[in-house]
Design a protein around this motif. Sequence first.
Motif, PDB file in Angstrom:
ATOM      1  N   THR A 254      39.523  40.401  32.464  1.00  0.00           N
ATOM      2  CA  THR A 254      40.097  40.550  33.807  1.00  0.00           C
ATOM      3  C   THR A 254      40.434  39.176  34.376  1.00  0.00           C
ATOM      4  N   GLY A 255      39.745  38.136  33.878  1.00  0.00           N
ATOM      5  CA  GLY A 255      39.927  36.784  34.407  1.00  0.00           C
ATOM      6  C   GLY A 255      38.890  36.415  35.444  1.00  0.00           C
ATOM      7  N   ILE A 256      37.903  37.295  35.669  1.00  0.00           N
ATOM      8  CA  ILE A 256      36.956  37.049  36.761  1.00  0.00           C
ATOM      9  C   ILE A 256      36.144  35.780  36.550  1.00  0.00           C
ATOM     10  N   ASN A 257      35.617  35.576  35.347  1.00  0.00           N
ATOM     11  CA  ASN A 257      34.778  34.405  35.158  1.00  0.00           C
ATOM     12  C   ASN A 257      35.587  33.121  35.136  1.00  0.00           C
ATOM     13  N   ALA A 258      36.851  33.222  34.733  1.00  0.00           N
ATOM     14  CA  ALA A 258      37.724  32.050  34.851  1.00  0.00           C
ATOM     15  C   ALA A 258      37.822  31.632  36.310  1.00  0.00           C
ATOM     16  N   MET A 315      43.315  44.844  40.892  1.00  0.00           N
ATOM     17  CA  MET A 315      43.278  43.556  40.204  1.00  0.00           C
ATOM     18  C   MET A 315      44.611  43.223  39.544  1.00  0.00           C
ATOM     19  N   PHE A 316      45.286  44.234  39.006  1.00  0.00           N
ATOM     20  CA  PHE A 316      46.592  44.020  38.372  1.00  0.00           C
ATOM     21  C   PHE A 316      47.597  43.459  39.378  1.00  0.00           C
ATOM     22  N   LEU A 317      47.670  44.082  40.539  1.00  0.00           N
ATOM     23  CA  LEU A 317      48.640  43.648  41.552  1.00  0.00           C
ATOM     24  C   LEU A 317      48.344  42.238  42.050  1.00  0.00           C
ATOM     25  N   THR A 318      47.063  41.918  42.286  1.00  0.00           N
ATOM     26  CA  THR A 318      46.736  40.581  42.796  1.00  0.00           C
ATOM     27  C   THR A 318      47.016  39.500  41.758  1.00  0.00           C
ATOM     28  N   GLN A 319      46.710  39.761  40.496  1.00  0.00           N
ATOM     29  CA  GLN A 319      47.000  38.765  39.460  1.00  0.00           C
ATOM     30  C   GLN A 319      48.508  38.521  39.344  1.00  0.00           C
ATOM     31  N   CYS A 349      40.311  36.764  46.852  1.00  0.00           N
ATOM     32  CA  CYS A 349      39.233  37.562  47.464  1.00  0.00           C
ATOM     33  C   CYS A 349      39.437  39.051  47.209  1.00  0.00           C
ATOM     34  N   ILE A 350      40.671  39.524  47.312  1.00  0.00           N
ATOM     35  CA  ILE A 350      40.963  40.937  47.039  1.00  0.00           C
ATOM     36  C   ILE A 350      40.673  41.259  45.575  1.00  0.00           C
ATOM     37  N   PHE A 351      41.063  40.338  44.692  1.00  0.00           N
ATOM     38  CA  PHE A 351      40.785  40.508  43.264  1.00  0.00           C
ATOM     39  C   PHE A 351      39.277  40.571  43.010  1.00  0.00           C
ATOM     40  N   ALA A 414      46.711  39.870  33.753  1.00  0.00           N
ATOM     41  CA  ALA A 414      47.263  41.135  34.270  1.00  0.00           C
ATOM     42  C   ALA A 414      47.574  42.102  33.137  1.00  0.00           C
ATOM     43  N   ALA A 415      48.093  41.578  32.021  1.00  0.00           N
ATOM     44  CA  ALA A 415      48.402  42.439  30.873  1.00  0.00           C
ATOM     45  C   ALA A 415      47.135  43.085  30.324  1.00  0.00           C
ATOM     46  N   TRP A 416      46.044  42.330  30.272  1.00  0.00           N
ATOM     47  CA  TRP A 416      44.767  42.881  29.820  1.00  0.00           C
ATOM     48  C   TRP A 416      44.266  43.956  30.779  1.00  0.00           C
TER      49      TRP A 416
END
Length: 471
Positions: A254-258, A315-319, A349-351, A414-416
């Motif tokens: 998702t990219g969260i830890n990045a 999460m897709f939209l925010t990324q 923050c939304i993500f 976002a693709a993931w």
Amino acid sequence: MFGYDIGISGGVTSMDDFLKKFFINVYEKKQHVQENNYCKYNDTLLQLFTSSLYIAALLASFVASRVCTKMGRKPTMQIASVLFLIGVGFQAGGINKEMIVCGRLMLGIGVGFANQAVPLFLSEIAPAKMRGALNICFQLFITIGILVAGLINYFTSKIHPHGWRISLGLAVVPAFILLVGSFAICETPTSLIERNATLKKIRGTDDVTAEFESLVAASEMARLVKNPFSKLMQPSSRPPLVIAILLQVFQQFTGINAIMFYAPVLFQTVGFGSNASLLSTVITGLVNVFSTLVSIYTVDWAGRRILLLEACVQMFLTQIVIGLILLIDLKTTGSLNHSEALIVVTLVCIFVGGFAWSWGPLGWLIPSETFPLETRTAGFAFAVSSNMLFTFIIAQAFLSMLCHMKAGIFFFFAAWILVMGLFTLFFLPETKGVPIDSMVEKVWKQHWFWKRYMVNVNEEEMKETVHPHVK
């Protein structure tokens, strides 16, 4: 402790005093007037400082699985807390790169032990109707640790030249709390039976006969399985194993830890000063904590799937939007204007909010509740090690990916998210309210896809119980 380690590393690696002592080339690159926005922190050793914790946790999780089975959940937590304390000492007292990386490795081994024991402990001790909420307390306190780390980094960044030592050294507090607290708790009934009264005390009622007999039956079945890792390779174990591993892969991609590791770096990239970027990470930390509370109050009545699917859309939209803003307006040099930078922080923050009430806690909850007892610790070891492996990959690669992909990294994540949303829609069964030892009958045998792996489950059990030598 786990959350504190996630949150503290990003802030420490953005502190000039820390960089001057251990990563002078990164510090000098950072001072250039025309610095590259996307590449100023791109240093393999700097990334190794953050990521080394997770490769150690990966390897430790398999050892922890055996300890958890043979000694119990409680002693495994106690071992974790001692390892944490040793790791904190190496980090806070570090005088060279080798010492601080050694400290991270010790912390990583502790994380491997704690992350193996705690979710299992919570799932086994909770009644089915509130198992989701209680287990998510694990994720809640991870988010609190991240928030506390952000607050501490904000204040210690102004203390020169040893503010970074204070940040790393204060990790002793949660480590000590875990050590003391682990002596106050009782072992889980499942673990006690598995290793040969407590149940009445935990439930607060004498009416536990049915549950006790179910636990005993499951434990007897588990005791006959001499090699749980071999049992995991059989077709009937494939559904929970595949889902447990993929949830960990998806959670990291998702990219969260990045974002959580390198939030100060990211916010400096889009134009915030050093202190402002640290304050922004405190804001995202608050969002993280309060959003996790949403999950605690909704997971046992709304279910797991709806939270995961809603968050995928969010999460897709925010990324995508963050990626578009950076692609259009953040060049190699310069920065976003103040309004755009605030929009990026808001979108982050939304993500984070979407992740915190879905993939964050449920990535740990679902694997801890879906394995049968005979493969539970072994299966969950695969979940923990997969999480640590892909956390390591993201932590080690993110700054290099940011340097080479620039804004495209957000489209990559976002693709993931799109892929994981489709997987959830078609392949992830709902597990709310299902007793932990009834998953095979009530979940896997009823699912349109996974039931095909349950056709020969009785034959497999017969081989294990009647003819253990038959493979």
